[in-house]
Motif scaffolding. Structure first.
Motif, PDB file in Angstrom:
ATOM      1  N   UNK A  45       0.824  -1.208   0.000  1.00 22.23           N
ATOM      2  CA  UNK A  45       0.000   0.000   0.000  1.00 22.23           C
ATOM      3  C   UNK A  45       0.861   1.262   0.000  1.00 22.23           C
ATOM      4  N   UNK A  46       1.979   1.210   0.710  1.00 20.18           N
ATOM      5  CA  UNK A  46       2.879   2.366   0.735  1.00 20.18           C
ATOM      6  C   UNK A  46       3.527   2.577  -0.627  1.00 20.18           C
TER       7      UNK A  46
ATOM      8  N   UNK B  38       1.178   7.165  -6.575  1.00 24.14           N
ATOM      9  CA  UNK B  38       0.126   8.168  -6.742  1.00 24.14           C
ATOM     10  C   UNK B  38       0.652   9.557  -6.413  1.00 24.14           C
ATOM     11  N   UNK B  39       1.331   9.676  -5.293  1.00 23.86           N
ATOM     12  CA  UNK B  39       1.859  10.972  -4.850  1.00 23.86           C
ATOM     13  C   UNK B  39       2.886  11.529  -5.846  1.00 23.86           C
TER      14      UNK B  39
ATOM     15  N   UNK C  86       3.021  -9.650   4.415  1.00 24.83           N
ATOM     16  CA  UNK C  86       2.940  -9.030   3.107  1.00 24.83           C
ATOM     17  C   UNK C  86       1.485  -8.805   2.703  1.00 24.83           C
ATOM     18  N   UNK C  87       1.296  -7.904   1.755  1.00 25.29           N
ATOM     19  CA  UNK C  87      -0.035  -7.637   1.197  1.00 25.29           C
ATOM     20  C   UNK C  87      -0.145  -8.313  -0.164  1.00 25.29           C
ATOM     21  N   UNK C  88      -1.306  -8.842  -0.438  1.00 24.26           N
ATOM     22  CA  UNK C  88      -1.508  -9.586  -1.683  1.00 24.26           C
ATOM     23  C   UNK C  88      -1.651  -8.636  -2.855  1.00 24.26           C
ATOM     24  N   UNK C  89      -0.924  -8.949  -3.922  1.00 24.07           N
ATOM     25  CA  UNK C  89      -1.011  -8.145  -5.127  1.00 24.07           C
ATOM     26  C   UNK C  89      -2.419  -8.234  -5.741  1.00 24.07           C
TER      27      UNK C  89
END
Length: 259
Positions: A40-41, A47-48, A256-259
């Motif tokens: 997410x980061x 985006x930023x 971890x975060x899932x793609x």
């Protein structure tokens, strides 16, 4: 293979990026289970930075879909670089480059643990240090000079003598007060941000002399995780400080975060 908006990229597609270097990127490690620490980061960064560089929005759902597609058929952990740029950019009219596209490249991550890092201090500050942009000349020039002098990489300090960051990594120091991150213009790294969320620390200006006097120091980025520094210039650093193990174990334990 690299893809541009999900299609095989051509030399003509890449030529504007090579000739103008106007773009930004993020690099993430994707584990074998297709999960990424700090995903997410990474997306927030894209985006930023897209708004800062191109004044444009970026659909992170589309970015993630392109990354998943690029990973098809890949085994084991991978390093994925997502570069955002506009292939129609013109040197004379860079203001017209406002339709960025998504370039995804993949390479194996490897499994070897890198040895401690010997850093050469270099007076340098990146352009727009808060943006992870493709303007790497100054960074790579400093790294090349450091490596030709027998070091592994460059550690940057500014005109005010304050330490900021490494060549492509954030830096932290271990003192009698615990973990200290430099308060200076630097990239807000994903790994650094995750560690700040989970490990007690403080942020303070650190001069080069103070950096060399620290008990230990470490580099962080998404590829290496936490890597000890064995020296800054001629000042040796402990590579066995117990807080180094705390930092490593904390980072590795993060889901971890899932793609």
């Amino acid at each position: 293979m690299a893809t541009l908006d999900g299609q095989p990229v051509t030399p003509d597609d890449l030529l504007p990026l090579a000739l103008t270097n106007l773009g930004h990127f993020t690099t993430l490690r994707v584990d074998a289970d297709r999960r990424t620490r700090g995903l997410s980061l990474h997306m927030d960064r894209l985006v930023r930075d897209c708004a800062a560089v191109f004044g444009a929005d970026l659909d992170t759902g589309r970015v993630r879909a392109h990354v998943r597609q690029a990973l098809d058929g890949q085994d084991g952990p991978c390093v994925v670089r997502v570069t955002v740029y506009d292939p129609t950019v013109d040197v004379a009219h860079p203001e017209d480059a406002d339709h960025p596209r998504v370039l995804v490249s993949v390479r194996p991550a490897g499994t070897a643990t890198p040895p401690p890092l010997r850093a050469k201090s270099v007076r340098y500050e990146r352009d727009l240090p808060e943006v992870k942009h493709t303007g790497l000349f100054g960074t790579l020039y400093a790294r090349r000079a450091a490596r030709r002098q027998g070091f592994d990489d460059a550690l940057f300090f500014g005109a005010d003598g304050q330490v900021s960051e490494g060549g492509t990594w954030n830096v932290g120091f271990l003192t009698d007060d615990g973990v200290v991150w430099p308060k200076a213009p630097a990239l807000p790294g994903v790994t650094m941000t995750l560690l700040r969320q989970h490990v007690a620390h403080r942020v303070a200006p650190i001069t080069l002399a103070e950096a060399k006097a620290a008990r230990a120091a470490f580099a962080t980025n998404a590829f290496i995780g936490v890597r000890a520094l064995s020296a800054v210039d001629d000042a040796p650093m402990s590579v066995e400080h117990p807080l180094l193990d705390v930092l490593r174990e904390t980072y590795v334990s993060l889901p971890g975060e899932e793609l």
